[in-house]
Motif scaffolding. Structure first.
Motif: not given
Length: 164
Positions: A1-30
Protein backbone atom coordinates in the motif's frame (compact mmCIF):
# COMPACT_ATOMS: atom_id res chain seq x y z
CA UNK A 1 0.00 0.00 0.00
CA UNK A 2 1.20 3.48 -0.89
CA UNK A 3 1.75 6.00 1.91
CA UNK A 4 0.03 8.59 -0.29
CA UNK A 5 -3.00 6.43 -1.01
CA UNK A 6 -3.32 5.66 2.69
CA UNK A 7 -3.21 9.38 3.52
CA UNK A 8 -5.88 10.10 0.90
CA UNK A 9 -8.11 7.31 2.21
CA UNK A 10 -7.75 8.60 5.77
CA UNK A 11 -8.74 12.12 4.64
CA UNK A 12 -11.79 10.69 2.90
CA UNK A 13 -12.74 8.74 6.03
CA UNK A 14 -12.26 11.75 8.30
CA UNK A 15 -14.51 13.91 6.14
CA UNK A 16 -17.17 11.21 6.19
CA UNK A 17 -16.81 10.78 9.95
CA UNK A 18 -17.36 14.49 10.50
CA UNK A 19 -20.29 14.61 8.07
CA UNK A 20 -21.83 11.54 9.73
CA UNK A 21 -21.41 12.98 13.22
CA UNK A 22 -23.02 16.23 12.13
CA UNK A 23 -25.88 14.44 10.35
CA UNK A 24 -26.59 12.27 13.40
CA UNK A 25 -26.84 15.38 15.58
CA UNK A 26 -29.52 17.02 13.44
CA UNK A 27 -33.14 17.36 14.43
CA UNK A 28 -35.80 16.33 11.91
CA UNK A 29 -36.36 20.02 11.18
CA UNK A 30 -32.65 20.58 10.51
CA UNK A 31 -32.51 17.46 8.29
CA UNK A 32 -35.18 19.09 6.10
CA UNK A 33 -33.48 22.53 5.94
CA UNK A 34 -32.46 23.75 2.52
CA UNK A 35 -28.85 24.83 2.08
CA UNK A 36 -28.58 28.42 0.79
CA UNK A 37 -27.21 28.80 -2.74
CA UNK A 38 -27.84 25.09 -3.30
CA UNK A 39 -31.59 24.61 -2.66
CA UNK A 40 -31.22 20.96 -1.68
CA UNK A 41 -32.21 19.74 1.74
CA UNK A 42 -29.40 18.82 4.12
CA UNK A 43 -30.59 15.20 4.16
CA UNK A 44 -30.58 15.04 0.36
CA UNK A 45 -27.02 16.37 0.30
CA UNK A 46 -25.80 13.77 2.81
CA UNK A 47 -27.36 11.05 0.65
CA UNK A 48 -25.87 12.68 -2.47
CA UNK A 49 -22.34 12.44 -1.05
CA UNK A 50 -22.82 8.71 -0.50
CA UNK A 51 -24.33 8.28 -3.96
CA UNK A 52 -21.41 9.91 -5.73
CA UNK A 53 -18.56 7.81 -4.32
CA UNK A 54 -18.83 4.93 -6.81
CA UNK A 55 -18.94 7.37 -9.73
CA UNK A 56 -16.06 9.49 -8.46
CA UNK A 57 -13.89 6.44 -7.78
CA UNK A 58 -14.66 5.00 -11.20
CA UNK A 59 -13.52 8.22 -12.89
CA UNK A 60 -10.35 8.36 -10.79
CA UNK A 61 -9.58 4.74 -11.68
CA UNK A 62 -9.92 5.58 -15.39
CA UNK A 63 -7.31 8.29 -14.95
CA UNK A 64 -5.14 5.88 -12.92
CA UNK A 65 -5.19 3.58 -15.96
CA UNK A 66 -4.25 6.41 -18.32
CA UNK A 67 -7.73 6.54 -19.86
CA UNK A 68 -9.28 9.95 -20.50
CA UNK A 69 -12.58 10.86 -18.86
CA UNK A 70 -14.79 12.04 -21.70
CA UNK A 71 -18.32 13.36 -21.86
CA UNK A 72 -18.59 14.22 -18.17
CA UNK A 73 -19.51 17.89 -18.10
CA UNK A 74 -20.55 20.22 -15.32
CA UNK A 75 -23.94 20.57 -17.02
CA UNK A 76 -24.37 16.78 -16.79
CA UNK A 77 -23.25 16.80 -13.15
CA UNK A 78 -25.77 19.54 -12.29
CA UNK A 79 -28.57 17.63 -14.03
CA UNK A 80 -27.61 14.41 -12.23
CA UNK A 81 -27.63 16.29 -8.90
CA UNK A 82 -31.04 17.84 -9.67
CA UNK A 83 -32.49 14.44 -10.59
CA UNK A 84 -31.05 12.93 -7.42
CA UNK A 85 -32.64 15.71 -5.35
CA UNK A 86 -36.04 15.04 -6.95
CA UNK A 87 -35.76 11.28 -6.45
CA UNK A 88 -34.58 11.45 -2.83
CA UNK A 89 -36.59 14.43 -1.56
CA UNK A 90 -37.82 12.33 1.38
CA UNK A 91 -34.69 10.32 2.17
CA UNK A 92 -34.48 9.32 5.81
CA UNK A 93 -31.47 9.95 7.97
CA UNK A 94 -30.86 6.21 8.38
CA UNK A 95 -31.04 5.55 4.62
CA UNK A 96 -28.61 8.37 3.91
CA UNK A 97 -26.17 7.37 6.64
CA UNK A 98 -26.25 3.70 5.64
CA UNK A 99 -25.45 4.58 2.02
CA UNK A 100 -22.76 7.06 3.05
CA UNK A 101 -21.09 4.44 5.26
CA UNK A 102 -21.20 1.63 2.71
CA UNK A 103 -20.04 3.64 -0.28
CA UNK A 104 -17.37 5.61 1.59
CA UNK A 105 -15.93 2.37 3.00
CA UNK A 106 -15.76 0.94 -0.52
CA UNK A 107 -14.26 4.19 -1.82
CA UNK A 108 -11.56 4.27 0.86
CA UNK A 109 -10.63 0.66 0.05
CA UNK A 110 -10.37 1.54 -3.66
CA UNK A 111 -8.16 4.54 -2.85
CA UNK A 112 -5.90 2.39 -0.68
CA UNK A 113 -5.46 -0.04 -3.59
CA UNK A 114 -3.86 2.65 -5.80
CA UNK A 115 -0.11 2.81 -6.28
CA UNK A 116 1.93 6.00 -6.37
CA UNK A 117 2.37 5.47 -10.11
CA UNK A 118 -1.40 5.29 -10.58
CA UNK A 119 -1.91 8.41 -8.43
CA UNK A 120 0.56 10.24 -10.71
CA UNK A 121 -0.94 9.01 -14.00
CA UNK A 122 -2.65 11.77 -15.96
CA UNK A 123 -5.14 11.80 -18.82
CA UNK A 124 -7.68 14.21 -20.22
CA UNK A 125 -10.51 15.13 -17.86
CA UNK A 126 -13.61 16.57 -19.51
CA UNK A 127 -14.69 18.25 -16.26
CA UNK A 128 -11.56 20.39 -16.60
CA UNK A 129 -11.65 21.35 -20.29
CA UNK A 130 -10.15 17.99 -21.28
CA UNK A 131 -6.83 19.06 -19.80
CA UNK A 132 -4.63 16.33 -18.37
CA UNK A 133 -5.27 15.73 -14.69
CA UNK A 134 -3.81 13.10 -12.41
CA UNK A 135 -5.72 10.43 -10.60
CA UNK A 136 -4.66 12.08 -7.35
CA UNK A 137 -6.10 15.42 -8.51
CA UNK A 138 -9.41 13.74 -9.32
CA UNK A 139 -9.50 12.04 -5.92
CA UNK A 140 -8.65 15.18 -3.97
CA UNK A 141 -11.06 17.35 -5.94
CA UNK A 142 -13.93 14.86 -5.81
CA UNK A 143 -14.06 11.66 -3.71
CA UNK A 144 -11.67 12.78 -0.95
CA UNK A 145 -12.93 16.35 -0.86
CA UNK A 146 -16.65 15.73 -1.37
CA UNK A 147 -17.72 15.26 2.25
CA UNK A 148 -15.54 18.22 3.30
CA UNK A 149 -17.08 20.44 0.61
CA UNK A 150 -20.64 19.76 1.70
CA UNK A 151 -19.78 19.70 5.41
CA UNK A 152 -18.66 23.33 5.15
CA UNK A 153 -21.88 24.36 3.39
CA UNK A 154 -24.09 22.47 5.84
CA UNK A 155 -22.28 23.97 8.83
CA UNK A 156 -22.77 27.43 7.34
CA UNK A 157 -26.49 26.76 6.80
CA UNK A 158 -26.78 25.71 10.43
CA UNK A 159 -24.74 28.65 11.68
CA UNK A 160 -21.94 26.40 12.90
CA UNK A 161 -18.38 27.37 12.11
CA UNK A 162 -16.72 24.08 13.06
CA UNK A 163 -17.37 20.67 14.55
CA UNK A 164 -19.51 21.02 17.66
Amino acid sequence: MSTRSEALAKRLEEGVRQLTDLARSLSDEQWQMRVPHDSRKIGVIVHHVGTMYPIEISLAQKLANGEPVQGVTWAAVHEMNAEHARNFERVTKQEALDLLQKNSTDAAAAVRALTDQQLDTAAGLSLNSDGPRTCQFMLEDHAVGHAWHHLLKIRAALGRSEAQ
